[in-house]
Write a protein that holds these residues in place. Structure first.
Motif, short mmCIF file in Angstrom:
data_model
loop_
_atom_site.label_atom_id
_atom_site.label_comp_id
_atom_site.label_asym_id
_atom_site.label_seq_id
_atom_site.Cartn_x
_atom_site.Cartn_y
_atom_site.Cartn_z
N ASP A 163 -4.22 -8.58 32.34
CA ASP A 163 -4.93 -9.44 31.39
C ASP A 163 -4.00 -10.49 30.79
O ASP A 163 -4.38 -11.65 30.60
N THR A 164 -2.77 -10.08 30.47
CA THR A 164 -1.81 -11.01 29.88
C THR A 164 -1.47 -12.13 30.86
O THR A 164 -1.39 -13.31 30.49
N SER A 165 -1.29 -11.78 32.11
CA SER A 165 -0.98 -12.80 33.12
C SER A 165 -2.14 -13.78 33.27
O SER A 165 -1.93 -15.00 33.35
N ILE A 218 -4.06 -20.48 29.63
CA ILE A 218 -3.46 -21.35 28.61
C ILE A 218 -2.73 -22.51 29.27
O ILE A 218 -2.83 -23.67 28.85
N SER A 219 -1.98 -22.21 30.32
CA SER A 219 -1.24 -23.27 31.03
C SER A 219 -2.20 -24.30 31.62
O SER A 219 -1.97 -25.51 31.54
N GLN A 270 -3.54 1.90 31.89
CA GLN A 270 -3.79 0.97 30.79
C GLN A 270 -2.72 -0.12 30.74
O GLN A 270 -3.00 -1.30 30.50
N LYS A 271 -1.48 0.27 30.96
CA LYS A 271 -0.39 -0.70 30.94
C LYS A 271 -0.56 -1.74 32.04
O LYS A 271 -0.39 -2.93 31.82
#
Length: 302
Positions: free
Chosen positions: A102-104, A110-111, A95-96
């Motif tokens: 997903d965060t990356s 966003i960038s 999960q981590k």
């Protein structure tokens, strides 16, 4: 002593001391005293061979089996006790890793969006500059450079008074002082004129080009809906057809019953969208119009 009593005594001895089994066999083989008249011969005890007996060996094997079984139970219990924890740790790690991935991906998105936004802002700025240039060129191209004196083929030339501007058959006066709408109307009448009546885009553009730019340069002209709301009429009581209102005007924001023209420093403003409505009590400069054809006609003797 009876045989039955001897057997019971031997069974008790079996349960208490296994090692004495040989002695009990000798006692059981002793003849009953009551059955023989001969004296009882002494009991001979045959010594048991040294070493563990069959019961002791079975006991040792059973104890060993129990120990092995106990150890197996403890090992299995420990295995299943620790397995959920290990499975939970593996699941947590997966999960981590998924969350980090997903965060990356989200950060990268966003960038990318920020870069696209920056590019769009630059394009918008360039388009706005081009638009301003085109509007300025349009103002120059649509400006009507009418001569101050028009010479009709069959009539005498029309000459406007000082500080009045000629367009077609009318002269226009742009005041430098301010008055409210009723006072402006009265002043124009005192000059043999009226607050300007504007019917065409050419006439509107001619007047607008002669107005100076400023923060909010506004000029009264001859239109009002003071008698009937939203029923706009000229000062000669003819109804308005069309008009050159700014987008969203007239809006009668605070009892606004009189019309005025605005020319500001904003280059996007154009002549054909420059009318606003305002309360008639406000003080603005004004524009008078004098119909020179009517004046000439009145001067001709009948």
């Amino acid at each position: 002593m009876s045989t039955t009593g001897g057997s019971l005594a031997c069974e008790g001895m079996y349960s208490k001391l296994i090692d004495d089994e040989g002695a009990c066999d000798d006692l059981n083989r002793r003849p009953d005293v009551g059955l023989s008249a001969h004296p009882v011969s002494p009991i001979r005890l045959i010594p048991r061979p040294s070493g563990p007996g069959p019961y002791r060996l079975a006991t040792i094997c059973l104890a060993t089996l129990c120990a092995v079984l106990l150890i197996s139970i403890i090992a299995v219990t420990a295995h299943y006790k620790n397995k959920p924890q290990r499975d939970g740790e593996v699941t947590s790690e997966v999960q981590k890793q998924t969350q980090d991935s997903d965060t990356s991906a989200l950060t990268a998105s966003i960038s990318k969006l920020q870069e696209e936004k920056k590019q769009l802002q630059e394009e918008k700025k360039q388009l706005q500059e081009e638009k301003n240039k085109l509007l300025a060129q349009l103002d120059t191209m649509t400006a009507t450079k009418a001569p101050e004196v028009i010479k009709p083929t069959t009539k005498a030339p029309i000459v406007c008074p000082v500080d009045w501007h000629l367009f077609n058959n009318s002269c226009y006066f742009i005041s430098r002082t301010t008055r409210d709408w009723p006072e402006s109307k009265s002043y124009c009448q005192s000059q043999g004129a009226y607050l300007a009546i504007i019917h065409t885009a050419e006439e509107q553009t001619f007047l607008w080009d002669r107005l100076p730019r400023g923060h909010w340069n506004a000029y009264w002209f001859g239109i009002t809906d003071g008698h009937t709301e939203d029923s706009w009429k000229w000062v000669d009581d003819t109804p308005l057809v069309g008009g050159f209102w700014e987008v969203g005007e007239p809006n009668n924001h605070i009892n606004e019953d009189c019309g005025y023209i605005v020319k500001t420093r904003v280059m996007e403003r154009v002549a054909i969208r420059s009318w606003y409505d305002a309360p008639c009590t406000m003080y603005w400069p004004f524009i008078c119009e004098k119909d020179m054809a009517a004046v000439a006609s009145a001067a001709v003797p009948h």
